[in-house]
Design a protein around this motif. Structure first.
Motif, PDB file in Angstrom:
ATOM      1  N   THR A  52       0.827  -1.216   0.000  1.00  0.00           N
ATOM      2  CA  THR A  52       0.000   0.000   0.000  1.00  0.00           C
ATOM      3  C   THR A  52       0.861   1.266   0.000  1.00  0.00           C
ATOM      4  OG1 THR A  52      -0.132  -0.179   2.395  1.00  0.00           O
ATOM      5  CG2 THR A  52      -1.976  -1.068   1.141  1.00  0.00           C
ATOM      6  N   ALA A  53       2.172   1.122   0.178  1.00  0.00           N
ATOM      7  CA  ALA A  53       3.043   2.302   0.188  1.00  0.00           C
ATOM      8  C   ALA A  53       4.335   2.009  -0.569  1.00  0.00           C
ATOM      9  CB  ALA A  53       3.365   2.695   1.631  1.00  0.00           C
ATOM     10  N   ALA A  59       7.816  -2.923  -3.615  1.00  0.00           N
ATOM     11  CA  ALA A  59       7.112  -3.103  -2.351  1.00  0.00           C
ATOM     12  C   ALA A  59       7.972  -2.571  -1.209  1.00  0.00           C
ATOM     13  CB  ALA A  59       6.816  -4.578  -2.135  1.00  0.00           C
ATOM     14  N   CYS A  60       7.319  -1.948  -0.213  1.00  0.00           N
ATOM     15  CA  CYS A  60       8.101  -1.332   0.867  1.00  0.00           C
ATOM     16  C   CYS A  60       8.596  -2.378   1.871  1.00  0.00           C
ATOM     17  CB  CYS A  60       7.274  -0.264   1.571  1.00  0.00           C
ATOM     18  SG  CYS A  60       5.988  -0.931   2.650  1.00  0.00           S
ATOM     19  N   GLY A  61       7.842  -3.452   2.023  1.00  0.00           N
ATOM     20  CA  GLY A  61       8.285  -4.518   2.930  1.00  0.00           C
ATOM     21  C   GLY A  61       7.778  -4.374   4.351  1.00  0.00           C
ATOM     22  N   HIS A  62       7.140  -3.237   4.707  1.00  0.00           N
ATOM     23  CA  HIS A  62       6.690  -3.139   6.102  1.00  0.00           C
ATOM     24  C   HIS A  62       5.302  -2.541   6.291  1.00  0.00           C
ATOM     25  CE1 HIS A  62       8.377   0.829   5.495  1.00  0.00           C
ATOM     26  NE2 HIS A  62       9.532   0.266   5.204  1.00  0.00           N
ATOM     27  N   CYS A  63       4.603  -2.211   5.209  1.00  0.00           N
ATOM     28  CA  CYS A  63       3.224  -1.713   5.385  1.00  0.00           C
ATOM     29  C   CYS A  63       2.313  -2.888   5.765  1.00  0.00           C
ATOM     30  CB  CYS A  63       2.742  -1.048   4.097  1.00  0.00           C
ATOM     31  SG  CYS A  63       2.467  -2.219   2.759  1.00  0.00           S
ATOM     32  N   CYS A  66       2.197  -5.476   2.972  1.00  0.00           N
ATOM     33  CA  CYS A  66       3.446  -6.243   2.891  1.00  0.00           C
ATOM     34  C   CYS A  66       3.548  -7.250   4.039  1.00  0.00           C
ATOM     35  CB  CYS A  66       4.656  -5.312   2.903  1.00  0.00           C
ATOM     36  SG  CYS A  66       4.959  -4.525   1.301  1.00  0.00           S
TER      37      CYS A  66
HETATM   38 ZN   LIG Z   1       4.438  -2.272   1.514  1.00  0.00          ZN
END
Ligand SMILES: [Zn+2]
Length: 314
Positions: A52-53, A59-63, A66
């Motif tokens: 989502t971010a 991919a951000c890996g921590h939203c 993710c």
């Molecule tokens: Zn993410």
């Protein structure tokens, strides 16, 4: 395959541009030889779509999205594989119930408000009924959903299915890219040799290095040379090959026979130094390929191998 290989870049950029322009197709068919990282690519795309971010297109890996994906509990991500049947035995094909279930879910609204993504892997293992069921969804694709099909052998899919997917064709990279990628892997052994053994396929070469297949390949060469010179016992060889990676041995045997033929045609001394005529080598090559296919089934490996290793017809 860890970091994204450089030969993925053009495909990735094209899809990213489509995504940025909100023109992502409803279905993708990732295809090409095993060993080029199609699954890594599919996972990277899946991650990007569920994030989502996203940051710089990744991919951000921590939203929230993710985290759910990494925990394999994302409600909008579905994966279809071979799975097991009711008796708990591994299936050899993807069946209609699996496709129906996922296609029904794709019709529902997204749980988290984003895209729903379904991965079908290996798509070339869809049986006829399953492919038909999938076709219905491809003909009337649900909104905000993406189907990602993976196939080493896309020609096994019905043309009607193939034609409704955007094809992402993975090809062997140029030698310099393959070598550079192999160098960056944490692997021991002769990389150039492995790449030659893998006919230029970097993922396959890495696999050979990891499992020590180059020694097996060399053994196959020397045993074939002895067989062709009538200095080896086909029965003993068939029994020993049957015990250790028979299909890989047959792949190597076919490769050596092909190289022997090429050398002979060029008037050079080949790797098997056989002195046999091309017609006979060709017959051996064809039989190696055929036997390898046969061994997919529940056949006694030693008997099938004996048939090949007897190198009949000469
Ligand atoms: Zn993410």
């Amino acid at each position: 395959m860890s970091a994204a290989p450089v030969w993925h870049a053009p495909h990735w950029q094209r899809l990213r541009a489509a995504l940025d322009a909100d023109r992502l197709p409803h279905a993708l068919l990732l295809c090409g030889p095993a060993g080029l990282g199609k699954r890594v690519f599919a996972q990277r795309l899946l991650a990007r779509l569920l994030c989502t971010a996203p940051q710089q297109g990744e991919a951000c890996g921590h939203c929230h999205g993710c985290r759910l994906r990494l925990a394999q509990t994302h409600p909008d991500a579905y994966a279809i594989g071979l799975g097991v049947n009711r008796e708990g035995k591994p299936r050899s094909e993807i069946v209609i119930e699996q496709i129906r279930e996922v296609c029904e879910r794709l019709q529902l609204a997204s749980a988290l408000g984003g895209r729903r993504v379904a991965l079908v892997d290996p798509a070339d293992a869809l049986n006829a009924a399953a492919a038909n069921a999938l076709l219905k969804t491809l003909e009337e694709p649900p909104a905000a959903a993406l189907l990602i099909l993976l196939a080493d052998h896309p020609q096994r899919l019905p043309a009607t299915v193939r034609s409704r997917c955007r094809r992402v064709q993975f090809r062997l990279p140029p030698a310099a890219e393959a070598v550079a990628w192999l160098q960056a892997q944490d692997l021991a052994g002769d990389r150039a040799h492995a790449l030659d053994a893998a006919d230029g396929n970097p993922g396959l070469a890495a696999g050979y290095l990891r499992e020590g297949a180059l020694a097996r390949r060399e053994a196959v060469r020397s045993e074939l040379a002895q067989l062709l010179a009538r200095r080896a016992d086909a029965l003993a060889l068939a029994q020993s090959w049957a015990q250790d990676e028979p299909r890989q041995r047959l792949l190597f045997a076919a490769q050596w026979l092909a190289r022997e033929m090429r050398a002979q045609a060029a008037g050079e001394r080949g790797p098997l130094a056989s002195g046999r005529d091309l017609r006979r080598l060709m017959r051996g090559y064809e039989q190696a390929v055929r036997t390898r296919e046969l061994l997919r089934g529940p056949l006694r490996a030693d008997l099938a191998l004996l048939d090949f290793l007897s190198l009949r017809g000469d």
